[in-house]
Design a protein around this motif. Structure first.
Motif, PDB file in Angstrom:
ATOM      1  N   VAL A  68     -14.408  13.543  -9.342  1.00  0.00           N
ATOM      2  CA  VAL A  68     -15.662  13.671  -8.606  1.00  0.00           C
ATOM      3  C   VAL A  68     -15.323  14.169  -7.216  1.00  0.00           C
ATOM      4  N   SER A  69     -15.916  15.302  -6.820  1.00  0.00           N
ATOM      5  CA  SER A  69     -15.719  15.858  -5.480  1.00  0.00           C
ATOM      6  C   SER A  69     -17.045  15.841  -4.755  1.00  0.00           C
ATOM      7  N   VAL A  70     -17.057  15.232  -3.573  1.00  0.00           N
ATOM      8  CA  VAL A  70     -18.260  15.120  -2.752  1.00  0.00           C
ATOM      9  C   VAL A  70     -18.053  15.975  -1.512  1.00  0.00           C
ATOM     10  N   LYS A  71     -19.015  16.850  -1.228  1.00  0.00           N
ATOM     11  CA  LYS A  71     -18.969  17.699  -0.031  1.00  0.00           C
ATOM     12  C   LYS A  71     -20.267  17.521   0.726  1.00  0.00           C
ATOM     13  N   ALA A  72     -20.161  17.149   2.000  1.00  0.00           N
ATOM     14  CA  ALA A  72     -21.328  16.963   2.860  1.00  0.00           C
ATOM     15  C   ALA A  72     -20.840  16.909   4.301  1.00  0.00           C
ATOM     16  N   ASP A  73     -21.749  17.052   5.228  1.00  0.00           N
ATOM     17  CA  ASP A  73     -21.399  16.919   6.632  1.00  0.00           C
ATOM     18  C   ASP A  73     -21.494  15.462   7.049  1.00  0.00           C
ATOM     19  N   LYS A  74     -20.514  15.022   7.778  1.00  0.00           N
ATOM     20  CA  LYS A  74     -20.528  13.713   8.431  1.00  0.00           C
ATOM     21  C   LYS A  74     -20.735  12.541   7.469  1.00  0.00           C
ATOM     22  N   GLY A  94     -15.925  15.515   3.211  1.00  0.00           N
ATOM     23  CA  GLY A  94     -15.867  15.430   1.763  1.00  0.00           C
ATOM     24  C   GLY A  94     -14.599  14.760   1.281  1.00  0.00           C
ATOM     25  N   PHE A  95     -14.618  14.353   0.034  1.00  0.00           N
ATOM     26  CA  PHE A  95     -13.474  13.686  -0.573  1.00  0.00           C
ATOM     27  C   PHE A  95     -13.572  13.840  -2.075  1.00  0.00           C
ATOM     28  N   SER A  96     -12.465  13.575  -2.747  1.00  0.00           N
ATOM     29  CA  SER A  96     -12.424  13.618  -4.209  1.00  0.00           C
ATOM     30  C   SER A  96     -11.847  12.320  -4.734  1.00  0.00           C
ATOM     31  N   LEU A  97     -12.321  11.932  -5.904  1.00  0.00           N
ATOM     32  CA  LEU A  97     -11.871  10.713  -6.573  1.00  0.00           C
ATOM     33  C   LEU A  97     -11.536  11.052  -8.013  1.00  0.00           C
ATOM     34  N   ILE A  98     -10.537  10.371  -8.561  1.00  0.00           N
ATOM     35  CA  ILE A  98     -10.167  10.552  -9.961  1.00  0.00           C
ATOM     36  C   ILE A  98     -10.365   9.227 -10.682  1.00  0.00           C
ATOM     37  N   PHE A  99     -11.093   9.268 -11.804  1.00  0.00           N
ATOM     38  CA  PHE A  99     -11.313   8.091 -12.630  1.00  0.00           C
ATOM     39  C   PHE A  99     -10.695   8.353 -13.999  1.00  0.00           C
ATOM     40  N   VAL A 100      -9.860   7.434 -14.457  1.00  0.00           N
ATOM     41  CA  VAL A 100      -9.235   7.554 -15.769  1.00  0.00           C
ATOM     42  C   VAL A 100      -9.859   6.506 -16.684  1.00  0.00           C
ATOM     43  N   ASN A 101     -10.359   6.960 -17.824  1.00  0.00           N
ATOM     44  CA  ASN A 101     -11.024   6.093 -18.796  1.00  0.00           C
ATOM     45  C   ASN A 101     -12.117   5.237 -18.150  1.00  0.00           C
ATOM     46  N   PRO A 102     -13.146   5.865 -17.573  1.00  0.00           N
ATOM     47  CA  PRO A 102     -14.165   5.094 -16.865  1.00  0.00           C
ATOM     48  C   PRO A 102     -15.108   4.305 -17.773  1.00  0.00           C
ATOM     49  N   VAL A 123     -18.641  17.275 -10.636  1.00  0.00           N
ATOM     50  CA  VAL A 123     -18.031  16.341 -11.580  1.00  0.00           C
ATOM     51  C   VAL A 123     -17.331  17.163 -12.657  1.00  0.00           C
ATOM     52  N   ARG A 124     -16.031  16.906 -12.819  1.00  0.00           N
ATOM     53  CA  ARG A 124     -15.234  17.611 -13.829  1.00  0.00           C
ATOM     54  C   ARG A 124     -14.602  16.565 -14.721  1.00  0.00           C
ATOM     55  N   GLU A 125     -14.851  16.657 -15.996  1.00  0.00           N
ATOM     56  CA  GLU A 125     -14.246  15.732 -16.950  1.00  0.00           C
ATOM     57  C   GLU A 125     -13.299  16.496 -17.851  1.00  0.00           C
ATOM     58  N   SER A 126     -12.282  15.814 -18.310  1.00  0.00           N
ATOM     59  CA  SER A 126     -11.352  16.457 -19.225  1.00  0.00           C
ATOM     60  C   SER A 126     -10.892  15.462 -20.279  1.00  0.00           C
ATOM     61  N   ASN A 127     -10.608  16.019 -21.441  1.00  0.00           N
ATOM     62  CA  ASN A 127     -10.104  15.253 -22.575  1.00  0.00           C
ATOM     63  C   ASN A 127      -8.940  16.028 -23.177  1.00  0.00           C
ATOM     64  N   LEU A 154     -15.000  20.097 -18.823  1.00  0.00           N
ATOM     65  CA  LEU A 154     -16.389  20.469 -18.545  1.00  0.00           C
ATOM     66  C   LEU A 154     -16.645  20.148 -17.084  1.00  0.00           C
ATOM     67  N   LYS A 155     -17.358  21.032 -16.407  1.00  0.00           N
ATOM     68  CA  LYS A 155     -17.647  20.806 -14.990  1.00  0.00           C
ATOM     69  C   LYS A 155     -19.117  21.095 -14.729  1.00  0.00           C
ATOM     70  N   LYS A 156     -19.715  20.252 -13.908  1.00  0.00           N
ATOM     71  CA  LYS A 156     -21.100  20.454 -13.516  1.00  0.00           C
ATOM     72  C   LYS A 156     -21.220  20.092 -12.043  1.00  0.00           C
ATOM     73  N   THR A 157     -21.964  20.901 -11.299  1.00  0.00           N
ATOM     74  CA  THR A 157     -22.159  20.661  -9.869  1.00  0.00           C
ATOM     75  C   THR A 157     -23.612  20.314  -9.620  1.00  0.00           C
ATOM     76  N   PHE A 158     -23.825  19.279  -8.835  1.00  0.00           N
ATOM     77  CA  PHE A 158     -25.158  18.811  -8.483  1.00  0.00           C
ATOM     78  C   PHE A 158     -25.365  19.058  -7.000  1.00  0.00           C
ATOM     79  N   ASP A 159     -26.426  19.786  -6.649  1.00  0.00           N
ATOM     80  CA  ASP A 159     -26.753  20.073  -5.255  1.00  0.00           C
ATOM     81  C   ASP A 159     -27.989  19.292  -4.850  1.00  0.00           C
ATOM     82  N   PHE A 160     -27.868  18.552  -3.763  1.00  0.00           N
ATOM     83  CA  PHE A 160     -28.996  17.835  -3.182  1.00  0.00           C
ATOM     84  C   PHE A 160     -29.330  18.568  -1.889  1.00  0.00           C
ATOM     85  N   SER A 161     -30.429  19.297  -1.888  1.00  0.00           N
ATOM     86  CA  SER A 161     -30.734  20.198  -0.771  1.00  0.00           C
ATOM     87  C   SER A 161     -31.339  19.470   0.414  1.00  0.00           C
TER      88      SER A 161
END
Length: 168
Positions: A68-74, A94-102, A123-127, A154-161
């Protein structure tokens, strides 16, 4: 849909899932029909001083590894499952987090940021291995790639405008 690995073959566009400038090769693959990761917003509160968001990140197909990668100001604060996450000065944008077997329930991520400005959560998931697809015979691993390093992502990006934040 693309298979990626080995050395980059010129003449083909770089797949969207490739975030690094490493060398890859790829070829067309049949559509797998797998659902990408999803985010369900649990809380989104705004004030003149901040915006607080809590969201559940889930993998409909049970992703083994989720980035999970989060990008935002402040970004002022973050939490995982209600526990504070230590952020350094470099994490404010921004920051990124890795979750294994969530697990099937996914994980709840919360954070607080300054009001205004865009917010993007990728959010990028891999198997490991290739999925079972009718009529598809998976290729052997390219030279130099260990078989356990082959994965489907699989990767999907969510934008909150900003508009959604201000109600415009």
């Amino acid at each position: 849909n693309t298979i990626v690995g080995g050395q980059f073959q010129t003449g083909f566009p770089l797949p969207q899932i490739v975030d690094k400038s490493e060398a890859y090769s790829f070829r067309e693959a049949p559509v797998a029909g797998a659902l990408p990761p999803d985010i369900a917003v649990i809380e989104d509160t705004r004030s003149e001083a901040s915006r607080k968001i809590r969201a559940r990140i889930v993998s409909p197909r049970g992703g083994r590894r989720i980035v999970v990668s989060v990008k935002a100001d402040k970004i002022a604060a973050a939490e995982i499952e209600g526990r504070p996450l230590a952020l350094g000065p470099d994490d404010a944008s921004g920051f990124s987090l890795i979750f294994v077997n969530p697990g099937a329930e996914g994980v709840v991520l919360g954070f607080e940021k300054a009001p205004g400005g865009p917010l993007r959560i990728a959010v990028r998931e891999s198997n490991p291995g290739f999925p079972e697809l009718a009529g598809f015979i998976a290729p052997s691993a390219p030279a130099g790639i260990r078989p356990h390093r082959i994965e489907v992502a699989l990767k999907k990006t969510f934008d909150f405008s900003v508009e959604a934040e201000t109600g415009s």
